[in-house]
Design an enzyme around this catalytic site. Structure first.
Site, mmCIF file in Angstrom:
data_model
loop_
_atom_site.group_PDB
_atom_site.id
_atom_site.type_symbol
_atom_site.label_atom_id
_atom_site.label_comp_id
_atom_site.label_asym_id
_atom_site.label_seq_id
_atom_site.Cartn_x
_atom_site.Cartn_y
_atom_site.Cartn_z
ATOM 1 N N GLN B 181 3.426 50.999 -6.322
ATOM 2 C CA GLN B 181 2.037 50.597 -6.013
ATOM 3 C C GLN B 181 1.819 50.212 -4.352
ATOM 4 O O GLN B 181 0.117 49.827 -4.869
ATOM 5 C CB GLN B 181 2.234 49.157 -7.373
ATOM 6 C CG GLN B 181 1.954 49.879 -8.805
ATOM 7 C CD GLN B 181 0.567 51.059 -9.598
ATOM 8 O OE1 GLN B 181 -0.253 51.290 -8.324
ATOM 9 N NE2 GLN B 181 1.017 51.599 -10.157
ATOM 10 N N SER B 201 5.446 57.707 -5.078
ATOM 11 C CA SER B 201 5.000 58.659 -5.610
ATOM 12 C C SER B 201 3.638 59.101 -4.999
ATOM 13 O O SER B 201 2.396 58.369 -4.831
ATOM 14 C CB SER B 201 4.413 58.524 -7.221
ATOM 15 O OG SER B 201 4.078 59.221 -7.769
ATOM 16 N N THR B 242 14.201 73.774 -5.462
ATOM 17 C CA THR B 242 12.885 74.305 -4.992
ATOM 18 C C THR B 242 12.260 73.458 -4.077
ATOM 19 O O THR B 242 11.693 73.046 -5.142
ATOM 20 C CB THR B 242 12.675 75.505 -4.578
ATOM 21 O OG1 THR B 242 13.591 76.394 -5.115
ATOM 22 C CG2 THR B 242 11.504 76.198 -3.925
ATOM 23 N N CYS B 328 -0.220 47.044 -29.088
ATOM 24 C CA CYS B 328 -1.437 48.294 -29.506
ATOM 25 C C CYS B 328 -1.599 49.710 -29.102
ATOM 26 O O CYS B 328 -1.798 50.529 -29.910
ATOM 27 C CB CYS B 328 -2.210 47.312 -30.237
ATOM 28 S SG CYS B 328 -2.212 46.182 -31.893
#
Lengths: 130, 405
Positions: B181, B201, B242, B328
């Site tokens: 981040q 990333s 690869t 939730c």
């Protein structure tokens, strides 16, 4: 996760939101769940004779919890106490097409119904003793 | 106004069109395998990978030969942690990390624990920042690795990486940071910060998904890793397979754009975030911003809206795509482990929403989103028995709750 139209309808247009006078002898209040678990339902019923004439709720929780309690109040109105006792969480699951991870919401709604009915039973038992 | 406003920039970002354009030829025209050392197709692909490797290395103050391309930060974190644990097993068996790390760090550590390693999980202070003296005390003669994230993915707080690096260097312990981040958003320099291993990333900074990198220091000290993936010996044997040439080209292009635009973009995102917070916090009571408000990245805010539940809240504002710390939203029924580690009470963790701001966020969107949030919270508080009780003056901690889970 896609929700059913009925669930979304209850969530977006919840029925019977509000509170009844919890001190009244013909009002039963059920408060179930816990804030740290992410859902709390307050469900109230008002009876005349053996019939539920009004039902109100307030719910802190996810969309399924709100819809389950809204549906419960709708079903309770006009029912007798014994009819109300026969409402099962699976009926709510079926009606709202709740996904498996949300089944506990319907369990909580059933618990709220039972708790409200129990509250009124105790109040009335108390009255008879006086 | 678009149908749904994207405010989930910490989960992923759209690929910038300029990045896509840079990638396009590497699918259909320059499609060689960079490992093919004996023909034109291979050489062209290799040249593209080399140039990209240089760009990525330069962006974090590293050398080209220190960049290992991977499939993303999860793989990079796994390679760093398992790779060090196995390679340095004879030196020690102790790893230090933080309770607020991403699962891509916590889970490998837990797996190592089952294999006999010892893991210390530092509990940060209430603002999300670790106490450096806790780190000092946790290091033992058995410690081989410290893994502390640069920027937290939920609350956006920036850890004191340079200080952590200094401590690790002084104690002769390798330092890995999950900078997923941070890279592309704030200046990162592996030399200045004394970082030995760093994960990144591409899709968090407007590059394609499925590609990332691990920085592995080659000098002072030279870090050695046991590979996770064995095969053709690509990436100096540390990561066979690869190379994803279009992905690598895209990641480098994306990072280059982020660095070019970083000064202006940081100011812009900071303004957007502050504008959003001012509008929301000004209109609602009982709201709390999670994490240190000064030491966090520009494009993030994490707010707990007391007495409404996170997933219910997200459903009330379908026009906005956000993420919640509520249980939730997961199947675990446990609220955010990050907020719990900060000591945020479960009920407030259930009520938290992360709002992200990024390259394509606009003032118009922010104003619209803020107004939707305010309306939704007000509507749900009308429905909330907890808010009703608080308004009646009831102390919720005195109520006897029924725990149904």
């Amino acid at each position: 996760m896609a929700y059913s139209e009925k669930l979304l309808d209850h969530y977006n247009n919840p029925r019977n939101v509000g509170s009844l006078d919890k001190a009244a002898t013909n009002v039963g209040t059920g408060l179930v769940g816990a804030p740290e678990c992410g859902d709390v339902m307050k469900l109230q019923i008002q009876i005349e004779g053996d019939t539920i004439v009004d039902a109100k709720f307030r719910t802190y929780g996810c969309g399924s919890a709100i819809a389950s309690s809204s549906l419960a109040t709708e079903w309770l109105k006009g029912k007798t106490v014994s009819e109300a006792l026969s409402i099962k969480n699976t009926d709510i699951v079926q009606e709202l097409d709740l996904p498996p991870v949300k089944i506990h919401c319907s369990v909580l709604a059933e618990d709220a119904i039972k708790a409200a009915l129990e509250d009124i039973r105790q109040k009335q038992a108390g009255n008879q003793q006086e | 106004m678009k149908k749904t406003i994207f405010m989930d920039y910490q989960s992923t970002t759209p690929v910038d069109k300029r990045v896509l354009d840079a990638m396009a030829p590497y699918f259909t025209e320059v499609y060689g395998n960079p490992s093919s050392r004996n023909h034109q197709f291979g050489w062209e692909a290799e040249d593209a990978v080399k140039a990209s490797r240089e760009t990525v290395a330069t962006a974090i103050g590293a050398k080209e030969s220190e960049i290992i391309f991977t499939s993303g930060a999860t793989e990079s974190n796994n390679l760093a942690i398992f790779g060090v644990a196995e390679m340095y097993r004879e030196k020690g068996n102790h790893i230090i990390t933080c309770a607020t790390e991403h699962n891509a760090v916590l889970d490998p550590c837990e797996t190592l624990e089952k294999r006999g390693y010892k893991v210390t999980r530092l509990i940060p202070q209430a603002d999300g920042i670790i106490d450096l003296s806790d780190l000092e005390k946790a290091i033992t003669s058995e410690t081989i690795l410290v893994s502390i994230m640069y920027v937290n993915n939920e609350i956006g707080v920036i850890q004191p990486i340079a200080e952590i690096g200094k401590i690790c260097r002084a104690r002769g312990v390798l330092f890995h940071t999950d900078a997923t981040q941070a890279v592309g958003k704030i200046p990162v320099c592996v030399e200045k910060d004394s970082i030995d291993l760093l994960s990144m990333s591409s899709h968090k900074f407007y590059g394609p998904k499925g590609v990332g990198a691990l920085y592995v220091r080659r000098r002072n000290p030279r870090v050695r890793l046991s590979p996770l993936v064995h095969g053709g010996g690509q990436e100096r044997g540390m990561r066979s397979g690869t190379l994803n040439v279009p992905g690598i080209v895209g990641m480098a292009k994306a990072l280059e754009l982020c660095l070019q635009e970083m000064p202006e973009e940081t100011v812009r995102l900071n303004n957007l975030r502050n504008r959003f917070e001012t509008q929301v916090m000004g209109a609602l009571d009982y709201c709390f911003i999670n994490g240190n408000r000064d030491r966090r990245i520009a494009g993030n805010t994490n707010i707990s809206f007391a007495y409404v539940e996170g997933e219910g809240l997200m459903m009330a504002m379908p026009e906005i795509a956000v993420s919640s710390g509520s249980a939730c939203t997961s199947s675990s029924l446990e609220p955010s482990h990050v907020l719990k580690a900060l000591g945020v009470k479960d009920e407030l963790a259930h009520s938290s929403i992360r709002f992200g701001f990024g390259r394509f966020s606009t003032e118009e969107e922010v104003d619209f989103a803020a107004s939707k949030v305010v309306l939704a919270v007000k509507r749900l508080r009308e429905l909330s028995p907890l808010y009703e009780m608080v308004m009646e003056g009831i102390d919720l901690s005195t109520v006897k709750w029924t725990d149904h889970h």
